[in-house]
Design a protein around this motif. Structure first.
Motif, PDB file in Angstrom:
ATOM      1  N   ALA A 193     -54.575 -49.418  -1.978  1.00  0.00           N
ATOM      2  CA  ALA A 193     -55.590 -48.557  -1.360  1.00  0.00           C
ATOM      3  C   ALA A 193     -56.224 -49.297  -0.198  1.00  0.00           C
ATOM      4  O   ALA A 193     -56.443 -50.507  -0.268  1.00  0.00           O
ATOM      5  CB  ALA A 193     -56.657 -48.144  -2.371  1.00  0.00           C
ATOM      6  N   ARG A 194     -56.507 -48.549   0.869  1.00  0.00           N
ATOM      7  CA  ARG A 194     -57.224 -49.092   2.026  1.00  0.00           C
ATOM      8  C   ARG A 194     -58.407 -48.197   2.385  1.00  0.00           C
ATOM      9  O   ARG A 194     -58.851 -48.133   3.512  1.00  0.00           O
ATOM     10  CB  ARG A 194     -56.273 -49.218   3.218  1.00  0.00           C
ATOM     11  N   GLY A 195     -58.870 -47.482   1.429  1.00  0.00           N
ATOM     12  CA  GLY A 195     -60.007 -46.585   1.538  1.00  0.00           C
ATOM     13  C   GLY A 195     -60.313 -46.096   0.142  1.00  0.00           C
ATOM     14  O   GLY A 195     -59.816 -46.659  -0.847  1.00  0.00           O
ATOM     15  N   VAL A 196     -61.116 -45.039   0.030  1.00  0.00           N
ATOM     16  CA  VAL A 196     -61.491 -44.561  -1.297  1.00  0.00           C
ATOM     17  C   VAL A 196     -61.110 -43.107  -1.529  1.00  0.00           C
ATOM     18  O   VAL A 196     -61.439 -42.543  -2.582  1.00  0.00           O
ATOM     19  CB  VAL A 196     -63.007 -44.742  -1.537  1.00  0.00           C
ATOM     20  N   GLU A 197     -60.420 -42.477  -0.571  1.00  0.00           N
ATOM     21  CA  GLU A 197     -60.035 -41.082  -0.737  1.00  0.00           C
ATOM     22  C   GLU A 197     -58.802 -40.781   0.114  1.00  0.00           C
ATOM     23  O   GLU A 197     -58.282 -41.660   0.803  1.00  0.00           O
ATOM     24  CB  GLU A 197     -61.190 -40.156  -0.338  1.00  0.00           C
ATOM     25  N   GLY A 198     -58.342 -39.528   0.064  1.00  0.00           N
ATOM     26  CA  GLY A 198     -57.190 -39.110   0.847  1.00  0.00           C
ATOM     27  C   GLY A 198     -55.918 -39.086   0.028  1.00  0.00           C
ATOM     28  O   GLY A 198     -55.872 -39.552  -1.115  1.00  0.00           O
ATOM     29  N   PRO A 199     -54.851 -38.523   0.597  1.00  0.00           N
ATOM     30  CA  PRO A 199     -53.577 -38.435  -0.120  1.00  0.00           C
ATOM     31  C   PRO A 199     -52.938 -39.800  -0.306  1.00  0.00           C
ATOM     32  O   PRO A 199     -53.169 -40.727   0.473  1.00  0.00           O
ATOM     33  CB  PRO A 199     -52.726 -37.544   0.779  1.00  0.00           C
ATOM     34  N   SER A 200     -52.127 -39.917  -1.344  1.00  0.00           N
ATOM     35  CA  SER A 200     -51.364 -41.135  -1.591  1.00  0.00           C
ATOM     36  C   SER A 200     -50.135 -41.107  -0.689  1.00  0.00           C
ATOM     37  O   SER A 200     -49.258 -40.256  -0.848  1.00  0.00           O
ATOM     38  CB  SER A 200     -50.944 -41.211  -3.061  1.00  0.00           C
ATOM     39  N   LEU A 201     -50.066 -42.029   0.245  1.00  0.00           N
ATOM     40  CA  LEU A 201     -49.040 -42.036   1.283  1.00  0.00           C
ATOM     41  C   LEU A 201     -47.954 -43.054   0.964  1.00  0.00           C
ATOM     42  O   LEU A 201     -48.254 -44.217   0.683  1.00  0.00           O
ATOM     43  CB  LEU A 201     -49.655 -42.385   2.644  1.00  0.00           C
ATOM     44  N   LEU A 202     -46.713 -42.639   1.035  1.00  0.00           N
ATOM     45  CA  LEU A 202     -45.601 -43.586   0.993  1.00  0.00           C
ATOM     46  C   LEU A 202     -45.470 -44.169   2.400  1.00  0.00           C
ATOM     47  O   LEU A 202     -44.963 -43.504   3.306  1.00  0.00           O
ATOM     48  CB  LEU A 202     -44.309 -42.888   0.574  1.00  0.00           C
ATOM     49  N   PHE A 203     -45.944 -45.406   2.582  1.00  0.00           N
ATOM     50  CA  PHE A 203     -46.060 -45.949   3.933  1.00  0.00           C
ATOM     51  C   PHE A 203     -45.144 -47.144   4.194  1.00  0.00           C
ATOM     52  O   PHE A 203     -45.054 -47.616   5.328  1.00  0.00           O
ATOM     53  CB  PHE A 203     -47.503 -46.375   4.219  1.00  0.00           C
ATOM     54  N   GLN A 204     -44.465 -47.637   3.183  1.00  0.00           N
ATOM     55  CA  GLN A 204     -43.576 -48.780   3.388  1.00  0.00           C
ATOM     56  C   GLN A 204     -42.449 -48.731   2.370  1.00  0.00           C
ATOM     57  O   GLN A 204     -42.656 -48.399   1.199  1.00  0.00           O
ATOM     58  CB  GLN A 204     -44.332 -50.104   3.251  1.00  0.00           C
ATOM     59  N   THR A 205     -41.254 -49.055   2.830  1.00  0.00           N
ATOM     60  CA  THR A 205     -40.102 -49.169   1.944  1.00  0.00           C
ATOM     61  C   THR A 205     -39.280 -50.378   2.373  1.00  0.00           C
ATOM     62  O   THR A 205     -39.437 -50.902   3.476  1.00  0.00           O
ATOM     63  CB  THR A 205     -39.201 -47.921   2.004  1.00  0.00           C
TER      64      THR A 205
END
Length: 755
Positions: A193-205
């Motif tokens: 997490a880099r915040g406390v809300e919002g959608p869970s993003l697949l940002f790295q593979t």
């Protein structure tokens, strides 16, 4: 005019819908069936564990470690604590720590390998880390609980809850080095997490992600994120616990939510501020993906264990709530299609006398200039806010009440767009200008195909849609009733993809770098220029819209300054530390790194900014007189001295768990040895020695350095908390401890001469 206005309104509605549809799902209650993931059940874990900061080596970290072992054992998983140590170097510094990872395995029925669920249980010193990363820990624990309630999986599921992530990914580095088997297929799923809300993003593979992304796309209930994030992240210096896994060549995926980064790494990262919707998105995806990977052969996904080259990458993105995936080898055909359509548009517009080649090239140059102006305008907006409120230089760009500023950035993009369109709608003309803009975007698409194929969709499909739309508009001629819906249809891909990207950029960089303004202008100019090129230009003439937009930018910025004032709901960060010199009997000074300290902070440190050798950081600090600290200073005892080496024992008689060692000369080699653990090789550094060690026990740490001459060293120790310091009074409600690990420290140091 009415048709164009309706087109703008319709596209705006589509853009708003594209943003809203990305919201995370509603949380599932605790009464849900046992085999489902429930954010309400996971939330009890967050409430229990995220009560206080847990930096590596702290007593609170030990309490959390024991609680995690107990929870895993209550789920029927024999858990063990794996002690280790690791070092990491960067920016001329080396930092290390003793870590204690918590590991457990849910055995599979016929395993082909292991699915690893990873999250870190430590936090920064400033806050209890409810989101970063107890949300990840709770996700893992609730996922394992749900798995235990269903049929057994084929593969093992290994839980790795790491220590020391905030100190340099040290727990993950130790686990990868010592525990990750090279000959057994393993896939690591890291939850951050880099915040406390919002959608869970697949940002790295991991590279060659086709198999992983396909499994993710088929299984998760709310897929969010896109492959442009993967491409961008590969170029950034940012790290998570997945980094050591990828460095070892092993497969893995990283997911995080990033909304409201104002609370990130701060005292505001508490359970009450953590979105249960985000936790549900995180956990629902984790459970579904673990089940999907847990029942398949993992060998094809792990190139190291299978000794097979990785498969290709997948492009993936969400458009208006629908997930789209395809092989990233399509990047070049898509870029080629974009270029062909734009060139066809140039030819048709030239034949229909809607544009000239010179006009298109001129429009392309002005479009590039407009993008540069957009970035400058966005940066200028932020610099103007900092000039008006200097404390933003310390606390920004993530602000407590940023909404009006974000709207101002959007209106600023509208200002730039309408200004350049107003200037060029007659010469070279709207169609020529729009075509020139699309020519630039098509060439950028080709460039992305070279350096970042997974991000080509972000420009490729908008260019294809807009080019087709403009082609049909040019062919429609005077039939405005036909041209308008055709153009709107062609603009849908651009709005559906770029508007959410621009809005999401506020959570990545705030408004400080002009990224959102540039993306809105990148999208707005070809659309605005295309609409202005329709037959029978509208009645709005001159520069009324840009002037009106400028007025609104000023109004919104002023409103933001009034709304975003420090108070007990959105306090301002304030950095303060006490630095004492043991060589001078504990004489101490207050220090702050704030460039624009608040009045409370200035009451302690109001001197001019200077570089201070006793402060472990290198940025300028302000200082002020502090109390004498009658505490024993840190010790650096010479255990052995040879002509080419020196062995030191670093220890803190006052029980500090963080120690630093600095010298004026580089050290070509050396080792660090924590009690009971193997020695760690110091990475060579061309600059002066800068060493930080966390989780130092009372018996100390042995530091062995290569040194052929005399050494002038400075040794320090650090403790957290200023409440017991004489003369310290708590911050007022409108202030809070600065984010990260460098505030509210008591630092004691002394000189050590080694002949």
């Amino acid at each position: 005019m009415i048709g164009r206005l309706l087109a703008v309104v319709l596209l705006a509605v589509i853009g708003v819908y594209a943003v809203l549809v990305e919201r995370p799902p509603d949380p599932v209650p605790a009464s849900a069936p046992p085999a489902e993931f429930s954010a309400e059940r996971a939330g009890t874990v967050v409430d229990a564990l995220a009560r206080e900061p847990r930096p590596v080596g702290s007593l609170a970290s030990d309490v959390a470690r024991d609680a995690l072992v107990s929870r895993l054992q209550s789920l029927g998983l024999p858990a063990q604590v794996e002690p280790g140590a690791a070092l990491e170097a960067g920016d001329g510094r080396t930092w290390g720590a003793r870590v204690e990872n918590v590991v457990a395995t849910l055995p599979g029925s016929a395993p082909s390998g292991s699915v690893v669920l990873m999250a870190h249980y430590d936090s920064v010193a400033a806050g209890p880390g409810a989101a970063d990363d107890v949300s990840g820990v709770a996700t893992v624990l609730e996922t394992v609980r749900a798995l235990r309630s269903g049929p057994p999986l084929r593969n093992d599921v290994t839980v790795v809850l790491t220590d020391g992530e905030e100190a340099g990914l040290l727990g993950a580095r130790a686990w990868v080095r010592d525990r990750l088997p090279r000959d057994r297929p393993t896939v690591v799923l890291n939850w951050e997490a880099r915040g406390v809300e919002g959608p869970s993003l697949l940002f790295q593979t991991s590279p060659g992600n086709a198999g992983l992304v396909d499994a993710w796309a088929r299984s998760v209930p709310y897929p969010r994120g896109d492959s442009s994030l993967v491409e961008v992240y590969r170029f950034l210096p940012n790290d998570t616990d997945l980094t050591p896994v990828l460095d070892a060549g092993r497969p893995g995926m990283n997911a995080a939510f990033i909304g409201d980064p104002y609370q990130y790494h701060s005292p505001g990262d508490v359970p009450a501020n953590l979105s249960r919707e985000s936790l549900q998105n995180h956990g629902g995806n984790a459970l579904a993906l673990t089940r999907a990977l847990g029942d398949r052969d993992l060998a094809p996904l792990d190139p190291i264990a299978s000794r097979q080259p990785p498969t290709g990458d997948r492009t993936y993105f969400s458009a208006l709530g629908h997930l789209v995936t395809y092989d990233s080898s399509w990047a070049w055909p898509l870029a080629g299609l974009a270029i062909v359509l734009v060139l066809a548009l140039v030819v048709v517009a030239r034949v229909r006398r809607k544009a000239t080649v010179g006009g298109v090239l001129g429009g392309a140059l002005v479009y590039l200039l407009s993008l540069a102006v957009a970035v400058a305008a966005g940066v200028g907006l932020w610099q103007g806010l900092v000039w008006t409120r200097p404390s933003y230089a310390d606390t920004g760009p993530f602000l407590g009440q940023p909404l009006l500023y974000e709207v101002a950035a959007g209106v600023l993009a509208f200002l730039v767009t309408t200004l350049v369109v107003s200037l060029l709608r007659r010469r070279p003309g709207g169609i020529a200008f729009a075509t020139g803009a699309l020519l630039v975007l098509a060439l950028l698409t080709a460039g992305l195909a070279v350096v970042a194929p997974g991000s080509v969709f972000l420009l490729g499909w908008p260019v294809v849609g807009l080019a087709l739309g403009l082609l049909l508009v040019v062919l429609a001629g005077e039939r405005l009733w036909l041209a308008t819906p055709l153009f709107v249809l062609g603009a849908v891909p651009a709005v559906a993809l770029l508007v959410p990207f621009a809005v999401a950029s506020f959570g990545v960089a705030g408004i400080s770098d002009g990224l959102a303004v540039a993306v809105f202008v990148l999208l707005g100019v070809p659309i605005g220029a295309g609409l202005s090129g329709f037959p029978r230009p509208g009645a709005v003439r001159g520069y009324a819209l840009p002037i009106l937009a400028l007025v609104w930018v000023l109004i919104l910025a002023g409103g933001g300054l009034l709304l975003d004032r420090p108070d007990d709901r959105t306090p301002q960060g304030s950095q303060l530390a006490l630095v004492a010199d043991a060589d001078r009997g504990g004489a101490a000074r207050w220090i702050t790194t704030d460039t624009a300290p608040a009045d409370w902070t200035r009451g302690y440190a109001d001197g001019p900014p200077v570089t201070d050798p006793e402060w472990p950081g290198e940025q300028p600090v302000r200082s002020g007189p502090g109390p004498v600290l009658p505490v024993p200073g840190p010790a650096a005892t010479v255990l052995e001295r040879t002509p080419d080496r020196v062995r030191l024992l670093l220890a803190s008689p006052r029980g500090a768990t963080t120690m630093t060692l600095a010298g004026d000369l580089p050290v070509p080699a050396g080792t660090i040895t924590y009690p009971g653990l193997a020695a760690l090789a110091l990475p060579p550094s061309p600059g002066p020695l800068r060493l930080r060690l966390d989780a130092v026990p009372r018996e100390g740490v042995v530091v062995d350095l290569v040194a052929t001459g005399p050494l002038a060293l400075r040794v320090g120790d650090q403790t957290l908390g200023l409440a017991g310091v004489p003369g310290f009074s708590p911050r007022p409600p409108e202030l809070r401890q600065a984010r990260g690990n460098q505030s509210d420290l008591v630092v004691v140091s002394r000189q050590v001469a080694v002949p």
